[in-house]
Scaffold this motif. Structure first.
Motif, short mmCIF file in Angstrom:
data_model
loop_
_atom_site.label_atom_id
_atom_site.label_comp_id
_atom_site.label_asym_id
_atom_site.label_seq_id
_atom_site.Cartn_x
_atom_site.Cartn_y
_atom_site.Cartn_z
N ASN A 57 0.78 -1.23 -0.04
CA ASN A 57 0.07 0.01 0.02
C ASN A 57 0.89 1.25 0.15
O ASN A 57 0.24 2.28 0.04
CB ASN A 57 -0.94 -0.08 1.16
CG ASN A 57 -2.00 -0.92 1.02
OD1 ASN A 57 -3.20 -0.71 0.56
ND2 ASN A 57 -1.80 -2.05 1.62
N TYR A 58 2.23 1.19 -0.08
CA TYR A 58 2.98 2.51 0.15
C TYR A 58 2.76 3.54 -0.92
O TYR A 58 2.87 4.61 -0.66
CB TYR A 58 4.57 1.77 0.11
CG TYR A 58 5.56 2.86 0.08
CD1 TYR A 58 5.46 3.72 1.40
CD2 TYR A 58 6.69 2.99 -0.79
CE1 TYR A 58 6.53 4.46 1.49
CE2 TYR A 58 7.55 4.06 -0.61
CZ TYR A 58 7.47 4.80 0.79
OH TYR A 58 8.48 5.73 0.82
N ALA A 59 2.53 2.94 -2.24
CA ALA A 59 2.26 3.96 -3.42
C ALA A 59 1.21 4.70 -2.95
O ALA A 59 1.16 6.01 -3.28
CB ALA A 59 1.85 3.03 -4.57
N GLU A 60 -0.07 4.14 -2.26
CA GLU A 60 -1.35 5.12 -1.82
C GLU A 60 -0.81 5.85 -0.88
O GLU A 60 -1.23 7.11 -0.82
CB GLU A 60 -2.35 3.99 -1.45
CG GLU A 60 -2.88 3.30 -2.47
CD GLU A 60 -3.39 4.18 -3.51
OE1 GLU A 60 -4.09 4.97 -3.44
OE2 GLU A 60 -3.14 3.88 -4.87
N PHE A 61 0.16 5.71 0.18
CA PHE A 61 0.60 6.53 1.21
C PHE A 61 1.29 7.69 0.65
O PHE A 61 1.13 8.91 0.89
CB PHE A 61 1.43 5.79 2.25
CG PHE A 61 0.54 5.11 3.29
CD1 PHE A 61 0.19 5.63 4.30
CD2 PHE A 61 0.49 3.53 3.03
CE1 PHE A 61 -0.71 4.89 5.22
CE2 PHE A 61 -0.17 2.73 4.01
CZ PHE A 61 -1.00 3.49 5.02
N GLN A 62 2.23 7.46 -0.39
CA GLN A 62 2.88 8.41 -1.15
C GLN A 62 2.19 9.23 -1.81
O GLN A 62 2.55 10.54 -1.79
CB GLN A 62 3.91 7.65 -2.05
CG GLN A 62 5.02 6.72 -1.35
CD GLN A 62 6.12 7.66 -1.00
OE1 GLN A 62 7.03 8.09 -1.68
NE2 GLN A 62 6.14 8.29 0.41
N LYS A 63 1.16 8.83 -2.48
CA LYS A 63 0.00 9.67 -3.11
C LYS A 63 -0.40 10.96 -2.19
O LYS A 63 -0.65 11.92 -2.75
CB LYS A 63 -1.05 8.93 -3.90
CG LYS A 63 -0.49 8.21 -5.20
CD LYS A 63 -1.85 7.72 -5.53
CE LYS A 63 -1.43 6.67 -6.69
NZ LYS A 63 -2.54 5.94 -7.09
N LEU A 64 -0.52 10.39 -0.81
CA LEU A 64 -0.94 11.46 0.06
C LEU A 64 0.07 12.16 0.54
O LEU A 64 -0.06 13.07 1.51
CB LEU A 64 -1.95 10.75 1.09
CG LEU A 64 -2.97 10.00 0.75
CD1 LEU A 64 -3.40 9.04 1.82
CD2 LEU A 64 -3.96 10.85 0.36
N GLY A 65 1.16 12.12 0.34
CA GLY A 65 2.66 12.77 0.83
C GLY A 65 2.92 12.14 2.35
O GLY A 65 3.51 13.10 2.98
N VAL A 66 2.46 10.92 2.42
CA VAL A 66 2.76 10.45 3.52
C VAL A 66 4.39 9.50 3.45
O VAL A 66 4.17 8.61 2.63
CB VAL A 66 1.71 9.76 4.29
CG1 VAL A 66 2.10 8.89 5.45
CG2 VAL A 66 0.47 10.34 4.22
N GLU A 67 5.16 9.55 4.41
CA GLU A 67 6.07 8.83 4.39
C GLU A 67 6.21 7.68 5.55
O GLU A 67 5.38 7.88 6.48
CB GLU A 67 7.69 9.42 4.68
CG GLU A 67 8.84 8.61 4.49
CD GLU A 67 8.87 7.69 3.12
OE1 GLU A 67 8.85 6.81 3.26
OE2 GLU A 67 9.10 8.51 2.18
#
Length: 187
Positions: A57-67
């Motif tokens: 799910n990392y790509a979804e977190f990245q789309k939100l600007g979340v590391e």
């Protein structure tokens, strides 16, 4: 004692990310949303399933600007060895922080006394470095990245829309609430 609405305490640690070692600190958590995801130990059982779920799910977190920063009391060397030998851990593109001194684990209040291992703790840190969400589960209870993603979206929404709150099971795009005297006793 709850850490909600408190600033992350200072730390510096060595980490492993995508084939490289790097240094991370509390200052890396500022300026963006961050998930700090504690787990007991490398080369274990429930932990790789959780970390793989985050990787998926990392790509979804990245789309939100979340590391994402996963943290255990293992070393960054152990994280590399685990990534090199486990197909699940080999998928990880986010930062894997080594905390053998226990400074970070103690700062977040998830160190198991006398064991040198972290509890399963999940913390959402806002761009100001302030903890907005925390969840701690028992050893055998694995976490769900999709539910964490939903909570991150709710926290971001509330920050961006002062005066609104997200009700139970809120999903992005659904109706929120505006707390007021008019709502008292009407829900």
């Amino acid at each position: 004692m709850s850490l909600i609405n408190t600033e992350v305490k200072p730390f510096t640690a060595q980490a492993y990310k995508d084939g490289k070692f790097l240094t991370v600190s509390d200052s890396d958590l500022k300026g963006k949303w961050s998930v700090v995801f504690f787990y007991p130990a490398d080369f274990t059982f429930v932990c790789p399933t959780e970390l793989e779920d985050l990787a998926d799910n990392y790509a979804e977190f990245q789309k939100l600007g979340v590391e994402i920063y996963s943290v255990s009391t293992d070393t960054h060397f152990s994280h590399k060895a685990w990534a090199d030998t486990s197909p699940a851990i080999g998928k990880i593109k986010y930062v894997m922080v080594g905390d053998p001194s226990g400074v970070i684990t103690n700062n977040f209040g998830v160190m198991r006394e006398g064991q040198g291992l972290a509890d399963r703790g999940t913390f959402l840190v806002d761009p100001d470095g302030v903890i907005q969400f925390m969840e701690i589960t028992a050893e055998g209870i694995g976490r769900n990245a999709a539910e964490l993603l939903r909570k991150v979206k709710a926290a971001k929404y509330v920050r961006e829309h002062p005066g609104e709150v997200c009700p139970a099971k809120w999903e992005e795009g659904e109706k929120t609430l505006a707390p007021s005297l008019d709502l008292v006793g009407k829900i």
